[in-house]
Design a protein around this motif. Structure first.
Motif, PDB file in Angstrom:
ATOM      1  N   SER A   1     -11.410   1.355   0.645  1.00  0.00           N
ATOM      2  CA  SER A   1     -10.839   2.313   1.592  1.00  0.00           C
ATOM      3  C   SER A   1      -9.520   2.889   1.076  1.00  0.00           C
ATOM      4  O   SER A   1      -9.048   3.917   1.564  1.00  0.00           O
ATOM      5  CB  SER A   1     -10.618   1.644   2.950  1.00  0.00           C
ATOM      6  N   CYS A   2      -8.929   2.217   0.075  1.00  0.00           N
ATOM      7  CA  CYS A   2      -7.666   2.700  -0.508  1.00  0.00           C
ATOM      8  C   CYS A   2      -7.890   3.521  -1.774  1.00  0.00           C
ATOM      9  O   CYS A   2      -6.934   4.067  -2.336  1.00  0.00           O
ATOM     10  CB  CYS A   2      -6.764   1.508  -0.850  1.00  0.00           C
TER      11      CYS A   2
ATOM     12  N   ARG B   1      -6.643   7.398  -2.328  1.00  0.00           N
ATOM     13  CA  ARG B   1      -5.224   7.734  -2.424  1.00  0.00           C
ATOM     14  C   ARG B   1      -4.539   7.077  -3.620  1.00  0.00           C
ATOM     15  O   ARG B   1      -3.516   7.576  -4.084  1.00  0.00           O
ATOM     16  CB  ARG B   1      -4.494   7.300  -1.151  1.00  0.00           C
ATOM     17  N   HIS B   2      -5.091   5.969  -4.098  1.00  0.00           N
ATOM     18  CA  HIS B   2      -4.417   5.210  -5.138  1.00  0.00           C
ATOM     19  C   HIS B   2      -5.426   4.669  -6.152  1.00  0.00           C
ATOM     20  O   HIS B   2      -6.611   4.509  -5.841  1.00  0.00           O
ATOM     21  CB  HIS B   2      -3.628   4.037  -4.518  1.00  0.00           C
TER      22      HIS B   2
ATOM     23  N   VAL C   1      -3.941  -1.080  -6.784  1.00  0.00           N
ATOM     24  CA  VAL C   1      -3.949  -1.599  -5.421  1.00  0.00           C
ATOM     25  C   VAL C   1      -4.328  -3.074  -5.416  1.00  0.00           C
ATOM     26  O   VAL C   1      -3.694  -3.900  -4.747  1.00  0.00           O
ATOM     27  CB  VAL C   1      -4.911  -0.798  -4.525  1.00  0.00           C
TER      28      VAL C   1
ATOM     29  N   TRP D   1      -1.888  -5.997  -4.217  1.00  0.00           N
ATOM     30  CA  TRP D   1      -2.261  -6.862  -3.097  1.00  0.00           C
ATOM     31  C   TRP D   1      -2.174  -8.333  -3.504  1.00  0.00           C
ATOM     32  O   TRP D   1      -1.645  -9.159  -2.749  1.00  0.00           O
ATOM     33  CB  TRP D   1      -3.686  -6.566  -2.612  1.00  0.00           C
TER      34      TRP D   1
ATOM     35  N   TYR E   1       3.329   2.536  -0.671  1.00  0.00           N
ATOM     36  CA  TYR E   1       2.071   2.824   0.014  1.00  0.00           C
ATOM     37  C   TYR E   1       2.288   3.358   1.427  1.00  0.00           C
ATOM     38  O   TYR E   1       3.294   3.052   2.080  1.00  0.00           O
ATOM     39  CB  TYR E   1       1.216   1.551   0.088  1.00  0.00           C
TER      40      TYR E   1
ATOM     41  N   VAL F   1      -2.464   1.910   4.284  1.00  0.00           N
ATOM     42  CA  VAL F   1      -2.803   0.998   3.195  1.00  0.00           C
ATOM     43  C   VAL F   1      -2.140  -0.361   3.412  1.00  0.00           C
ATOM     44  O   VAL F   1      -2.773  -1.417   3.243  1.00  0.00           O
ATOM     45  CB  VAL F   1      -2.374   1.589   1.833  1.00  0.00           C
TER      46      VAL F   1
ATOM     47  N   THR G   1      -3.879  -2.523   5.715  1.00  0.00           N
ATOM     48  CA  THR G   1      -5.124  -3.075   5.178  1.00  0.00           C
ATOM     49  C   THR G   1      -4.893  -4.420   4.496  1.00  0.00           C
ATOM     50  O   THR G   1      -5.793  -5.270   4.466  1.00  0.00           O
ATOM     51  CB  THR G   1      -5.753  -2.084   4.173  1.00  0.00           C
TER      52      THR G   1
END
Length: 262
Positions: free
Chosen positions: A15-16, A19-20, A25, A29, A60, A64, A67
């Motif tokens: 889902s990220c 954008r990235h 990501v 994370w 972010y 994001v 998430t």
């Protein structure tokens, strides 16, 4: 690990993607999740790591950042379902292991086989003698080999949370964060180090909550001191029987695990 949790983790990461860069990501994370666990226990490093955490999340959007804890929740539930290399599987499902990145993690099934070969009847005897065993992993990756060892000990009726200590190293900080996170959630006493085993260059230590709560630094230091005192005997003298008995023992097996004291 159930396929449901793995699919949920992958979906949340993807889902990220729009954008990235997904590789970034995932790495961010892992570091943020590792910091969040470390800062709950490791007071000495809390300030610097908190600053690092805030620097990462500032890059972010709110969607994001929101998430991140959802992913953490799915990882926790996946490990609750049973010992497994959750993050290694996620890394491959997201196809971050391609040749451009050049990194592949050992399949968990292979790690399980090696761990079962290593844990034998002498393991319980070593624990009875010393109170615990140690495992050393020079290239830990996402931690699959140690997770499989913990599972094998559990299957053998040994509480790995009390009778196992791990020292693990990897040159890739992201791999260290992955391993540290999974060891922490499984309550494995461990020191996970960012460093190069071949060059003997070590830069950063990550102590799991189980390591800190179990006072393992002091426990290991006391045992090392006791061993040195036992073997430092004048060459002209014959050591008494009790010292000979306490001398380090060599345990045969795969080079993956080292059940001798550090």
């Amino acid at each position: 690990m159930t396929g449901h949790h793995l699919r949920s983790i992958v979906k949340l990461f993807e889902s990220c993607r729009y954008r990235h860069d997904l590789y970034t990501v995932f790495s961010d994370w892992c570091e943020c999740a590792a910091i969040s666990l470390s800062n709950a226990m490791d007071i000495r490093q809390r300030e610097n790591r908190e600053a690092r955490y805030l620097d990462i999340v500032s890059r972010y959007e709110r969607e994001v950042v929101d998430t991140f804890p959802k992913i953490m929740g799915e990882v926790v539930m996946a490990l609750e379902a049973g010992p497994q290399d959750v993050l290694g599987a996620t890394f491959h499902e997201l196809e971050l292991h391609n040749k451009a990145r050049g990194q592949f993690f050992t399949p968990y099934a292979l790690c399980q086989m090696m761990a079962k070969m290593q844990v034998g009847d002498d393991t319980a005897a070593l624990i009875e003698e010393r109170g615990y065993i140690t495992a050393q992993e020079p290239a830990v990756g996402a931690g699959a080999t140690i997770i499989a060892l913990a599972e094998a000990l559990k299957d053998a009726g040994i509480n790995y949370q009390q009778h196992l200590h791990v020292v693990a190293v990897d040159i890739d900080p992201r791999a260290v964060h992955m391993a540290y996170l999974q060891f922490s959630l499984m309550h494995i006493p461990a020191q996970v180090i960012v460093g190069d085993t071949l060059r003997l260059e070590f830069r950063e230590d990550w102590y799991t909550p189980a390591h800190i709560m179990g006072f393992w630094s002091g426990r290991l230091a006391a045992d090392r001191h006791q061993r040195r005192a036992a073997i430092e005997v004048p060459t002209a003298e014959v050591p008494p029987p009790e010292i000979v008995k306490r001398a380090p023992r060599q345990v045969s097996g795969l080079p993956l695990f080292d059940f001798a004291l550090p």
